[in-house]
Design a protein around this motif. Structure first.
Motif, PDB file in Angstrom:
ATOM      1  N   ALA A 121       0.856  -1.177   0.000  1.00 56.25           N
ATOM      2  CA  ALA A 121       0.000   0.000   0.000  1.00 56.25           C
ATOM      3  C   ALA A 121       0.896   1.232   0.000  1.00 56.25           C
ATOM      4  N   THR A 122       0.296   2.389  -0.185  1.00 55.21           N
ATOM      5  CA  THR A 122       1.039   3.637  -0.074  1.00 55.21           C
ATOM      6  C   THR A 122       0.207   4.630   0.730  1.00 55.21           C
ATOM      7  N   ILE A 123       0.722   5.842   0.878  1.00 52.06           N
ATOM      8  CA  ILE A 123      -0.016   6.870   1.598  1.00 52.06           C
ATOM      9  C   ILE A 123      -0.235   8.056   0.677  1.00 52.06           C
ATOM     10  N   ALA A 124      -1.374   8.689   0.824  1.00 50.52           N
ATOM     11  CA  ALA A 124      -1.660   9.883   0.040  1.00 50.52           C
ATOM     12  C   ALA A 124      -0.902  11.063   0.642  1.00 50.52           C
ATOM     13  N   LEU A 135      -4.684  -0.227   6.563  1.00 52.03           N
ATOM     14  CA  LEU A 135      -4.090  -0.970   5.455  1.00 52.03           C
ATOM     15  C   LEU A 135      -3.308  -2.175   5.974  1.00 52.03           C
ATOM     16  N   ALA A 136      -2.633  -2.008   7.098  1.00 54.30           N
ATOM     17  CA  ALA A 136      -1.938  -3.144   7.713  1.00 54.30           C
ATOM     18  C   ALA A 136      -2.951  -4.207   8.142  1.00 54.30           C
ATOM     19  N   GLU A 137      -4.069  -3.768   8.685  1.00 53.99           N
ATOM     20  CA  GLU A 137      -5.133  -4.687   9.096  1.00 53.99           C
ATOM     21  C   GLU A 137      -5.656  -5.500   7.915  1.00 53.99           C
ATOM     22  N   SER A 138      -5.671  -4.901   6.743  1.00 55.94           N
ATOM     23  CA  SER A 138      -6.148  -5.593   5.543  1.00 55.94           C
ATOM     24  C   SER A 138      -5.111  -6.530   4.938  1.00 55.94           C
ATOM     25  N   GLY A 139      -3.912  -6.584   5.516  1.00 57.01           N
ATOM     26  CA  GLY A 139      -2.919  -7.544   5.066  1.00 57.01           C
ATOM     27  C   GLY A 139      -1.849  -7.003   4.154  1.00 57.01           C
ATOM     28  N   ALA A 140      -1.731  -5.667   4.054  1.00 56.06           N
ATOM     29  CA  ALA A 140      -0.641  -5.108   3.242  1.00 56.06           C
ATOM     30  C   ALA A 140       0.696  -5.644   3.742  1.00 56.06           C
ATOM     31  N   CYS A 141       1.548  -6.051   2.807  1.00 56.35           N
ATOM     32  CA  CYS A 141       2.848  -6.610   3.201  1.00 56.35           C
ATOM     33  C   CYS A 141       3.875  -5.526   3.487  1.00 56.35           C
ATOM     34  N   GLY A 142       3.522  -4.266   3.214  1.00 60.48           N
ATOM     35  CA  GLY A 142       4.411  -3.141   3.462  1.00 60.48           C
ATOM     36  C   GLY A 142       3.849  -1.902   2.803  1.00 60.48           C
ATOM     37  N   PHE A 143       4.640  -0.851   2.854  1.00 65.71           N
ATOM     38  CA  PHE A 143       4.249   0.425   2.275  1.00 65.71           C
ATOM     39  C   PHE A 143       5.350   0.900   1.335  1.00 65.71           C
ATOM     40  N   LYS A 144       4.938   1.518   0.234  1.00 73.17           N
ATOM     41  CA  LYS A 144       5.878   2.049  -0.745  1.00 73.17           C
ATOM     42  C   LYS A 144       5.674   3.556  -0.845  1.00 73.17           C
ATOM     43  N   VAL A 145       6.790   4.297  -0.780  1.00 78.79           N
ATOM     44  CA  VAL A 145       6.747   5.749  -0.917  1.00 78.79           C
ATOM     45  C   VAL A 145       7.887   6.187  -1.823  1.00 78.79           C
ATOM     46  N   ASP A 159       6.778  14.474   1.016  1.00 79.27           N
ATOM     47  CA  ASP A 159       7.781  15.377   1.580  1.00 79.27           C
ATOM     48  C   ASP A 159       8.425  14.767   2.815  1.00 79.27           C
ATOM     49  N   GLU A 160       9.675  15.150   3.043  1.00 82.06           N
ATOM     50  CA  GLU A 160      10.480  14.521   4.086  1.00 82.06           C
ATOM     51  C   GLU A 160       9.853  14.642   5.474  1.00 82.06           C
ATOM     52  N   GLY A 161       9.277  15.808   5.780  1.00 83.18           N
ATOM     53  CA  GLY A 161       8.659  15.973   7.089  1.00 83.18           C
ATOM     54  C   GLY A 161       7.504  15.022   7.302  1.00 83.18           C
ATOM     55  N   GLU A 162       6.660  14.911   6.294  1.00 84.39           N
ATOM     56  CA  GLU A 162       5.542  13.978   6.382  1.00 84.39           C
ATOM     57  C   GLU A 162       6.019  12.532   6.385  1.00 84.39           C
ATOM     58  N   LEU A 163       7.100  12.279   5.654  1.00 89.28           N
ATOM     59  CA  LEU A 163       7.660  10.936   5.628  1.00 89.28           C
ATOM     60  C   LEU A 163       8.138  10.515   7.012  1.00 89.28           C
ATOM     61  N   TYR A 164       8.716  11.454   7.737  1.00 91.21           N
ATOM     62  CA  TYR A 164       9.153  11.176   9.114  1.00 91.21           C
ATOM     63  C   TYR A 164       7.967  10.732   9.962  1.00 91.21           C
ATOM     64  N   GLU A 165       6.846  11.440   9.836  1.00 89.49           N
ATOM     65  CA  GLU A 165       5.648  11.055  10.579  1.00 89.49           C
ATOM     66  C   GLU A 165       5.131   9.699  10.102  1.00 89.49           C
ATOM     67  N   PRO A 176       7.328  -3.238   6.694  1.00 90.75           N
ATOM     68  CA  PRO A 176       8.433  -2.443   6.143  1.00 90.75           C
ATOM     69  C   PRO A 176       7.900  -1.278   5.325  1.00 90.75           C
ATOM     70  N   VAL A 177       8.742  -0.263   5.187  1.00 93.61           N
ATOM     71  CA  VAL A 177       8.449   0.837   4.278  1.00 93.61           C
ATOM     72  C   VAL A 177       9.544   0.857   3.229  1.00 93.61           C
ATOM     73  N   GLY A 178       9.149   0.753   1.979  1.00 92.38           N
ATOM     74  CA  GLY A 178      10.106   0.743   0.872  1.00 92.38           C
ATOM     75  C   GLY A 178      10.102   2.087   0.172  1.00 92.38           C
ATOM     76  N   VAL A 179      11.261   2.491  -0.329  1.00 94.65           N
ATOM     77  CA  VAL A 179      11.393   3.833  -0.882  1.00 94.65           C
ATOM     78  C   VAL A 179      12.021   3.811  -2.268  1.00 94.65           C
TER      79      VAL A 179
END
Length: 451
Positions: A121-124, A135-145, A159-165, A176-179
């Protein structure tokens, strides 16, 4: 689907090869591994051939081209010995950034997939953090940004600030979060610098995305991971310094893995004049020396995974004379395993055990699939590939299953041929794809304390 079947051959386990041994499958699972046949089940004689765990391609874009979809991408996967794909969340028409969209896509894959599928999954941008636990509850294996703004709607920069959050929230899920690590401002500046050279000069693309754009982005997200304890993955790393930096952060206790792709191991910037837009990939192809040095890193177990970054653009997206006007990426899921075997194992650069580590075991462990995928072990899904190590052939793009109908590897001399592919005990490829749409299922990711 076989109720029970035994395959005889050279079985590749996580740490060794069992020669002339027997693998038994019952009800979709591996039930025995032994030197002697265990029962009277039907036997497949694969003597002198490798019995491999199915490859897991951790970097597949089924919907960058809407013509491809799960159906064609997973047929390609089956033909190439890939039994599980990890699908990217950047579709041509939308971001998979909400639980509702994620659930819709799960339904679609179980109607259309030929092999099994895990999904990222990703984040808006700006308002997507609250969806992370859902999204984790639905079984996402990770997040891509991404740190590069490929497309403000389809593939945006966070943006980096939002990415930190976001890293702090993702860490709570255990995912995991993949970049996609390229610094947007550097790339924009260099594209402007080389814009005038893009007409009939494919190499301008490589010049426009310098190594420093990749390394500065990688450093940024590794620092974020270091301070948030997030589990980080770096996609499509193209040159050795990135892996040197990854090793440093690993030594500091940062939980980070990194991959390279088949195109960075077999193609270089010198190929751009021949390939033209077919070689336009982000990040770009690097030097011939970088290509050689990546093999050395693989040989020394310093690269965690190899993926295809399958991006099945149709050829009309690769026809512009200005290199910068073409889509970026290339199809590759069907040749991930064959190329790594042919260029790696057959040429003595890596061992067959190292191949299954970077194509099966490591992706399964990192993306929460290691409870059932990634190795040949009793109780695991019977995701099995039979590969003839001696068969030689020429790669023919016209015989591939992707709707792209082209390949940057066209005409490559190959050694080692996938003969049969089984997904949870069901044969889906035997020289042609025989699996049906809907044979594949969604694989729910399980991480950490959930195991």
């Amino acid at each position: 689907m076989y109720d029970s079947i035994t395959i005889k051959g050279n079985i590749v386990l996580p740490t060794e090869v069992l020669f002339d041994s027997y693998l038994t499958i019952s009800n979709g699972k591996i039930t025995s591994i032994s030197k002697e046949k265990q029962d009277d089940s039907e036997i497949i004689d694969a003597t002198n051939q490798y019995i491999l765990p199915g490859a897991i391609d951790a970097h597949v874009h089924c919907y960058s081209s809407m013509l491809e979809g799960f159906s064609n991408a997973t047929k390609s996967a089956a033909a190439g010995g890939v039994t599980t794909i990890i699908e990217m969340p950047y579709d041509a028409d939308k971001l998979i950034c909400t639980q509702a969209l994620f659930e819709e896509k799960k339904i679609l894959l179980e109607q259309e997939a030929v092999v099994d599928v895990a999904m990222l999954a990703t984040i808006a941008p700006k308002d997507g953090l609250y969806q992370i636990p859902l999204l984790a509850e639905s079984g996402a294996c990770g997040f891509k940004v991404s740190l590069f703004n490929t497309d403000s709607v389809r593939f945006p920069k966070i943006d980096e600030g939002e990415l930190y959050e976001a890293f702090k929230e993702i860490e709570k899920t255990g995912r995991p979060v993949g970049v996609h690590a390229e610094t947007d401002s550097i790339v924009r500046k260099f594209i402007d610098n080389y814009a005038d050279e893009g007409e009939n000069n494919p190499s301008a693309h490589c010049k426009s995305r310098p190594k420093v754009a990749e390394s500065t982005a990688a450093l940024t997200v590794m620092e974020l991971a270091h301070y948030t304890n997030a589990k980080l993955h770096l996609y499509h790393c193209t040159f050795p310094r990135i892996f040197d930096l990854v090793d440093y952060y690993k030594s500091q206790g940062t939980n980070v893995t990194a991959e390279t792709c088949t195109h960075y191991l077999t193609l270089c910037e010198d190929d751009m004049e021949r390939l033209k837009a077919k070689g336009k990939i982000n990040p770009p192809l690097r030097s011939a020396k970088d290509m050689v040095d990546l093999w050395e890193l693989l040989r020394h177990d310093r690269i965690d995974m190899v993926t295809s970054d399958h991006a099945p653009w149709t050829i009309d997206k690769k026809q512009a004379t200005d290199i910068f006007s073409n889509s970026s990426g290339a199809p590759g899921v069907e040749v991930l395993l064959p190329i790594l075997y042919s260029e790696g194992v057959a040429k003595g650069r890596i061992s067959i055990v190292q191949l299954v580590k970077v194509l099966s075991d490591n992706p399964a462990k990192h993306f929460g699939l290691g409870h059932r995928k990634g190795k040949i072990e009793v109780g695991y899904d019977a995701d099995i590939v039979i590969l003839d190590p001696n068969e030689k052939w020429i790669l023919d793009e016209t015989k591939m299953y992707s709707t792209a109908r082209w390949s940057p590897y066209e005409g490559m001399a190959m050694q080692g041929k996938v003969k049969r592919t089984f997904v949870r005990g069901k044969e889906v490829y035997n020289g042609k794809v025989i699996g049906q749409l809907g044979d594949g299922i969604f694989i729910n990711a399980i991480h950490g304390s959930e195991l």
